[in-house]
Write an enzyme that holds these catalytic residues in place. Structure first.
Site, short mmCIF file in Angstrom:
data_model
loop_
_atom_site.label_atom_id
_atom_site.label_comp_id
_atom_site.label_asym_id
_atom_site.label_seq_id
_atom_site.Cartn_x
_atom_site.Cartn_y
_atom_site.Cartn_z
N SER A 164 0.86 -1.19 0.00
CA SER A 164 0.00 0.00 0.00
C SER A 164 0.89 1.23 0.00
CB SER A 164 -0.91 0.02 1.23
OG SER A 164 -1.55 1.26 1.39
N TYR A 176 -2.50 -1.50 10.27
CA TYR A 176 -2.46 -1.55 8.81
C TYR A 176 -1.16 -1.00 8.24
CZ TYR A 176 -3.88 -1.18 3.95
OH TYR A 176 -3.93 -1.31 2.58
#
Length: 319
Positions: A164, A176
């Site tokens: 990401s 995350y």
């Protein structure tokens, strides 16, 4: 002098473009194993690869996800169940793949399975919140990859890891961002270690996209749960207005930044699998290319200042 520099840069760019467009002569004999195919990127990628002639081995978390993927899908596609947090589930998936690929090995492994929530201010998290996300996004990727490496080495195959832009720049608290930083480091070391065995490793770094794990309803629900379980003193230090403004920022991100075209991500994965010379990194989405990746190269003080302006201010902040 500058003319020679310009000509050299132009020649390099043209050479790179020609090299980047070269593809494998055939893919119909190549098996690709994809995790997290119940929805989102994995679901779309499995369908697209099957249509292009790959022999797709798709892993879903639930029987309903596997049934939905098989329904109306054209091409060679097989499904199995996989929970990347359970070693016994990984072992069963490996045995199933071994039976499918035989002696020629596995050409492609796409580590796509992932979760996002909970996200929010770091102080709102518990150690278990971090462990839950890391178990899927980081250790799940590592365990699956290590299990399948012998098959990948046999086929001189490819590994495609879904990271990401938040693996370059940590914009919020929770597991995350940490898990995606971990994937960046793991992929880099894996690529260098596998070079001599002919196994290529690519990282796909999407910007913000609308998927089943990043929809507004689940993000807001997760934030409300975090807020409600905070100790009274911690809640007072932030204030109710902070919480409402934080929800508003998430809505703005989902409505104005998040992209609904998942093909921008799956096309990067397809290139990493089908190109003769896959790239090391792929950036997917306008925000990745124009916002997050450029920001990751800026001095930390500038990024901190920008985020401090955008995010709400706690009630009891230092003035």
């Amino acid at each position: 002098m500058w003319l020679y520099v310009l000509l050299a840069a132009l020649a390099w760019a043209l050479g790179w473009l020609v090299r980047d467009r070269q593809t494998l002569p055939t893919v119909t004999d190549k098996h690709v194993f994809i995790t997290g195919c119940d929805s989102g990127f994995g679901h779309l990628l499995a369908r697209r690869l099957a249509q292009r002639g790959y022999r797709v081995l798709a892993a879903c978390l639930t029987p309903a996800g596997a049934d939905g993927l098989r329904r109306g899908c054209h091409g060679h596609l097989r499904t199995t169940l996989l929970d990347v947090t359970r070693p016994d589930s990984i072992r069963r998936a490996l045995e199933w793949v071994q039976g499918e690929v035989g002696e020629k090995g596995l050409f492609g492994l796409v580590n796509n399975a992932g979760v996002a929530n909970p996200i929010g201010p770091t102080e709102w998290m518990s150690p278990e919140d971090y462990r839950g996300v890391m178990a899927v996004n980081a250790f799940g990727v590592i365990e699956v990859t290590l299990a399948f490496l012998p098959l990948l080495k046999r086929a001189r195959g490819r590994v495609v890891n879904t990271s990401s832009v938040l693996g370059r720049l940590s914009a919020n608290g929770g597991g995350y961002c940490i898990s995606k930083y971990c994937i960046e480091a793991f992929s880099d070391s894996l690529r260098r270690d596998m070079y001599h065995f002919g196994v290529k490793v690519s990282i796909v770094e999407p910007g913000f996209f609308k998927t089943a794990v990043t929809n507004l309803e689940s993000i807001e629900g997760s934030l409300r749960q975090l807020w409600e379980r905070l100790p009274p003193e911690t809640r007072r230090s932030y204030g109710e207005e902070f919480f409402q403004q934080y929800l508003k920022v998430q809505r703005l991100i989902m409505n104005f930044i998040c992209d609904g075209d998942l093909r921008k991500v799956t096309s990067c994965m397809e290139h990493a699998l089908g190109a003769r010379y896959p790239r090391t990194r792929y950036s997917a989405g306008w925000d990745a290319k124009l916002l997050w990746l450029p920001a990751s190269y800026l001095p930390a003080c500038l990024v901190d200042l920008a985020l401090a302006i955008i995010l709400p201010k706690p009630a009891q902040r230092v003035r």
